[in-house]
Design a protein around this motif. Sequence first.
Motif, PDB file in Angstrom:
ATOM      1  N   TRP A  72       0.829  -1.259  -0.096  1.00 21.78           N
ATOM      2  CA  TRP A  72      -0.110   0.227  -0.007  1.00 21.78           C
ATOM      3  C   TRP A  72       0.832   1.445   0.161  1.00 21.78           C
ATOM      4  O   TRP A  72       0.653   2.342  -0.775  1.00 21.78           O
ATOM      5  CB  TRP A  72      -0.931  -0.082   1.209  1.00 21.78           C
ATOM      6  N   ILE A  73       1.780   1.278   0.863  1.00 23.03           N
ATOM      7  CA  ILE A  73       2.723   2.633   1.076  1.00 23.03           C
ATOM      8  C   ILE A  73       3.496   2.726  -0.453  1.00 23.03           C
ATOM      9  O   ILE A  73       3.496   3.833  -0.901  1.00 23.03           O
ATOM     10  CB  ILE A  73       3.530   2.510   2.057  1.00 23.03           C
ATOM     11  N   VAL A  95       1.095   4.000  -3.133  1.00 26.52           N
ATOM     12  CA  VAL A  95       0.824   5.506  -3.212  1.00 26.52           C
ATOM     13  C   VAL A  95       2.113   6.340  -3.295  1.00 26.52           C
ATOM     14  O   VAL A  95       2.150   7.184  -4.021  1.00 26.52           O
ATOM     15  CB  VAL A  95       0.317   5.782  -1.551  1.00 26.52           C
ATOM     16  N   THR A 152      -4.206   8.098  -0.734  1.00 30.09           N
ATOM     17  CA  THR A 152      -3.790   7.206   0.391  1.00 30.09           C
ATOM     18  C   THR A 152      -5.106   6.568   0.961  1.00 30.09           C
ATOM     19  O   THR A 152      -4.845   5.417   1.476  1.00 30.09           O
ATOM     20  CB  THR A 152      -3.345   8.134   1.276  1.00 30.09           C
ATOM     21  N   CYS A 153      -6.164   7.402   1.101  1.00 29.67           N
ATOM     22  CA  CYS A 153      -7.140   6.790   2.111  1.00 29.67           C
ATOM     23  C   CYS A 153      -7.805   5.396   1.110  1.00 29.67           C
ATOM     24  O   CYS A 153      -7.997   4.416   1.568  1.00 29.67           O
ATOM     25  CB  CYS A 153      -8.213   7.780   2.395  1.00 29.67           C
TER      26      CYS A 153
END
Length: 125
Positions: free
Chosen positions: A74-75, A78, A101-102
Amino acid sequence: MKKVLPVLVVDIVLVIVFCAIGRRSHDEANAVAGLVSTAWPFLGGLAIGWAANEGLYRNKSLPASVIPAGVIIWICTVAGGMILRVIGGQGTAFSFIIVATCVLALFLLGWRAIYALVRKRSTAH
């Protein structure tokens, strides 16, 4: 590889869905070309995330796990996506970074959390 491929496909589909929703919400034209233009940086970030998870954990972290694999993926999706957008001359407004990000957290971590719950319940019975 059999267990990894479906996880990768889910991640790819969800990143494309994120990009399609974003384009749709802004009524942007050129559906296919526009989607490719929007998606490639995030798919690149996703690839970076998968490579980082493999490099750091060498088959010790299941790609379908929330921690650490999901968080790393995920990180990187993004951060890598935003960096690649800048390199590609695309915008990275602060509000877009927050939304990306969300939503990507919801998508990339959410399905993994649901999968973990289902798997835990099925092994408990």
